[in-house]
Design an enzyme around this catalytic site. Structure first.
Site, PDB file in Angstrom:
ATOM      1  N   GLU A  55      55.051  41.289  14.752  1.00 42.77           N
ATOM      2  CA  GLU A  55      55.926  41.156  13.586  1.00 42.77           C
ATOM      3  C   GLU A  55      56.864  42.363  13.468  1.00 42.77           C
ATOM      4  O   GLU A  55      56.438  43.504  13.641  1.00 42.77           O
ATOM      5  CB  GLU A  55      55.041  41.038  12.342  1.00 42.77           C
ATOM      6  CG  GLU A  55      55.769  40.848  11.042  1.00 42.77           C
ATOM      7  CD  GLU A  55      54.814  40.710   9.868  1.00 42.77           C
ATOM      8  OE1 GLU A  55      55.263  40.347   8.768  1.00 42.77           O
ATOM      9  OE2 GLU A  55      53.589  40.967  10.054  1.00 42.77           O
ATOM     10  N   LYS A 124      59.653  34.147   7.647  1.00 41.21           N
ATOM     11  CA  LYS A 124      58.263  34.156   7.184  1.00 41.21           C
ATOM     12  C   LYS A 124      58.147  33.386   5.877  1.00 41.21           C
ATOM     13  O   LYS A 124      58.959  33.554   4.971  1.00 41.21           O
ATOM     14  CB  LYS A 124      57.802  35.601   7.003  1.00 41.21           C
ATOM     15  CG  LYS A 124      56.315  35.783   6.739  1.00 41.21           C
ATOM     16  CD  LYS A 124      55.942  37.267   6.768  1.00 41.21           C
ATOM     17  CE  LYS A 124      54.460  37.510   6.600  1.00 41.21           C
ATOM     18  NZ  LYS A 124      54.118  38.942   6.725  1.00 41.21           N
ATOM     19  N   CYS A 180      52.357  36.388  10.767  1.00 40.76           N
ATOM     20  CA  CYS A 180      51.248  37.106  10.139  1.00 40.76           C
ATOM     21  C   CYS A 180      50.609  36.361   8.974  1.00 40.76           C
ATOM     22  O   CYS A 180      49.809  35.467   9.172  1.00 40.76           O
ATOM     23  CB  CYS A 180      51.718  38.510   9.721  1.00 40.76           C
ATOM     24  SG  CYS A 180      50.328  39.658   9.462  1.00 40.76           S
TER      25      CYS A 180
END
Length: 679
Positions: A55, A124, A180
């Site tokens: 990330e 994200k 994540c």
């Protein structure tokens, strides 16, 4: 098919993936870009098709308010272009982490690059803002975007969560990306992506490390790949990230259908790759068989934007980079093998116990030959009687020597029955067989040494006939002994022979597993130590039906007729469990048993199983297996007695996993084998 093409994993539906763990340089996109380019080039040299970085890998994750600096964001965009150019040279698709501006908002993104350009950008979805995390200070969630495209380095590209990236030249090579926290959510975005068709799920992570967290990540990756019937590639930030308040271990894992294929070194100080070959063909076949997955896709799936790309096409001969068990029914790991043996044995025991309680039986009849299968069935019976508080003397074991019974197997049978404390007896079937030969006019009755199939089956049939009548006489039932491997090959005398019993505890256990079950019992205390030496003697005896007298000192060999059980069980697993093509099964068998696998024996491999087979030998035995399995043996399986399923996808019961016509033929499988496997 040309040799090189056949020996390329790409031909058989494998995609080589890598989790990249670069040394991180906080707030220095140029230095990070150099790390990325070096790993992309390394991946290209190792034949990697697809790689994923951690990330925010181009900026580093732990830089806090530096994410809001225009100079840093400008340089990140320049480094995306540099990394994209490197993918063109290396012929690799790479997914890098970067903070990306869109309008007046900043997004934590995965940037998919390949062939020198940006293929798409995935923002994200879930931004952690608890405990040590405060991403909402800098980033907007994916739901905040105003449109599904953005301008990046002069290009207009797709910009949305759940994008599907599909290789137009490699069937099944479809992947999606999440970041994540996304896979820590109750409903990860990758779940819907999998339902939409993604077979490889990638996760760019900057998950910091605390005690026990690595196990939790691995558990999530394994369970998610199992639940979504996919491969899951996880790459976390490592050495170099700022340790102001956190630490980083650089965990990298690759899972497929719940199993770990590869795991990188944690806490490493240098940039490195964790590589494995993912079987997207196998994933597709598993989804094809799983009606629940398809139904869930219909009920819960959503249409996804598909981004096409060209994957590398260097179909070069290569060894597989993934674990590949020579014995798929017998795990290489000693701890897992112990667990599997414990479960298999107790499945057999409880299955028999339930049948006995349901029928009210207090005794059973079993033929004891001194071979592997009857030994395993007898061990199961002893344990079942112990747990039911029934005396082992109620187990009536009969050894029935025929024209080719050896002194060794006969003595082993008696030694085993004596050591286990069962009631043993002996019935010589030769007089009855000779009478039958005379009655039917067989040449053997006239003194001619004709050892044909009739000569063999008269003996096998008489043994079973005796057992059934003995069961009637003693108010018992006949315990079958034939195993899964024999059922696959049709290696049983139909109807009145060893094909039939009142209940068969071995029908769900492959021959290769039975060997290890007997070793497992011999090493433990479930049955008692008295039989230990005899069990090892039985394991050391060559597998033979002992129906035809030895010729020139050479006994009748089962494996000489039907092929090595190690190969047959390998073929059975991949054909019945996944429905793989014969050419792919031959490729996998050669990878496991040919020169590519030579010398890499698991610690629990007995010396007599440390053998190699060349491709021609594998093809020859596979051809025989295909004829037996698809064409000549099904009518026997259509009339099987009851027995418990033991191994995953391994039942051949017509009431269970395998249902096929008794009148089928093997032509399509033989044609595929001949067309695609070189001689």
């Amino acid at each position: 098919m040309a040799d090189a093409l056949f020996h390329s994993p790409k031909t058989h539906g494998f995609v080589r993936v890598a989790a990249a763990t670069p040394v991180s340089h906080p707030g220095d996109p140029r230095a990070n870009g150099q790390e990325h380019v070096a790993l992309i080039r390394q991946a290209g040299e190792q034949g990697v098709d697809l790689m994923v970085f951690p990330e925010l890998s181009l900026s580093a994750y732990a830089i806090d308010d530096l994410h809001m600096q225009a100079a840093l964001l400008d340089e990140v965009e320049r480094q995306i272009a540099v990394a994209a150019e490197a993918t063109a040279e290396a012929d690799v698709v790479a997914v890098v982490g970067a903070p990306i501006r869109n309008g007046d908002a900043l997004y934590n993104c995965a940037v998919v690059i390949g062939a020198g350009e940006v293929l798409g950008v995935v923002p994200k979805t879930y931004l952690p803002n608890y405990r040590e995390y405060y991403e909402k200070r800098w980033f907007a969630p994916a739901t905040a975007r105003a449109e599904d495209v953005l301008r990046l380095n002069g290009e207009t590209v797709d910009f949305a969560p759940g994008l599907l990236f599909e290789a137009v030249n490699r069937p099944g090579f479809v992947f999606s990306v999440e970041i994540c926290e996304d896979y820590w959510a109750p409903m990860p975005p990758s779940t819907r992506a999998a339902l939409a068709g993604a077979r490889i799920l990638l996760n760019l992570s900057a998950s910091n490390i605390v005690i026990g967290k690595a196990d939790e990540r691995a558990m999530l990756s394994a369970s998610h790949s199992a639940r979504t019937l996919s491969a899951y590639v996880f790459a976390a930030s490592g050495w170099g990230e700022s340790t102001t308040d956190l630490a980083w271990d650089g965990q990298a894992t690759i899972h497929e259908l719940g199993s770990k294929l590869a795991e990188g070194e944690r806490f490493a100080l240098d940039s490195h790759l964790t590589i494995a070959d993912v079987d997207v063909g196998r994933i597709g076949l598993d989804r094809l068989r799983n009606g629940t997955f398809a139904e869930c896709a219909r009920n819960e799936g959503e249409a996804a934007t598909v981004v096409p790309f060209m994957a590398r096409e260097d179909y070069e001969a290569s060894e597989l980079i993934r674990p590949l068990d020579r014995f798929p029914f017998v795990p290489d790991d000693a701890g897992r093998l112990d667990q599997d043996c414990y479960e298999a044995f107790n499945i057999q025991v409880q299955g028999l116990m339930r049948r006995m309680t349901a029928t009210g039986a207090k005794s059973l009849v079993i033929g004891v030959s001194g071979g592997l299968d009857s030994t395993q069935a007898l061990l199961v019976a002893c344990r079942a009687f112990d747990r039911l508080d029934l005396p082992r003397s109620n187990i009536l074991g009969f050894t029935m020597p025929g024209f080719a019974t050896s002194d060794g197997t006969k003595s082993n049978a008696w030694a085993l029955m004596t050591a286990l404390g069962v009631t043993g007896a002996e019935i010589d079937i030769r007089p009855a067989a000779e009478q039958m030969f005379k009655d039917i006019g067989h040449p053997y009755a006239e003194g001619q040494p004709v050892h044909d199939i009739t000569f063999e089956n008269v003996q096998a049939g008489l043994r079973t006939d005796y057992l059934f009548r003995l069961a009637n006489q003693h108010r018992a039932f006949v315990l079958g002994t034939g195993d899964l491997s024999e059922l696959a090959l049709g290696w049983a005398t139909y109807g009145v022979g060893d094909h039939m019993s009142h209940y068969n505890v071995n029908g769900g256990v492959a021959k290769t597993l039975i060997r290890h079950l007997i070793r497992w019992v011999a090493a433990g205390d479930l049955i008692g130590a008295g039989a230990r030496d005899t069990l090892h003697a039985i394991l050391d005896t060559e597998i033979s039906p002992e129906l035809v007298p030895a010729k020139d000192g050479v006994i009748q060999s089962t494996e000489g007729t039907v092929g090595p059980y190690a190969l047959n069980d390998f073929f059975l697993f991949y054909i019945s469990r996944f429905g793989m093509t014969p050419s792919k099964v031959a490729f996998l068998a050669h990878q496991a048993w040919g020169d590519a696998g030579a010398g890499h024996w698991p610690a629990n491999t007995p010396d007599d199983e440390k053998v190699e087979y060349d491709l021609a030998t594998i093809k020859g035995w596979l051809r025989k297996f295909l004829v037996r399995f698809f064409q000549t043996a099904q009518f026997k399986r259509s009339a099987l007695p009851n027995g418990p399923k033991v191994v995953t996808g391994g039942s051949l019961s017509p009431r269970g996993d395998w249902r096929a016509p008794s009148d089928g033929n093997a032509r399509v499988w033989l044609d595929e084998l001949d067309a695609n496997v070189p001689d």
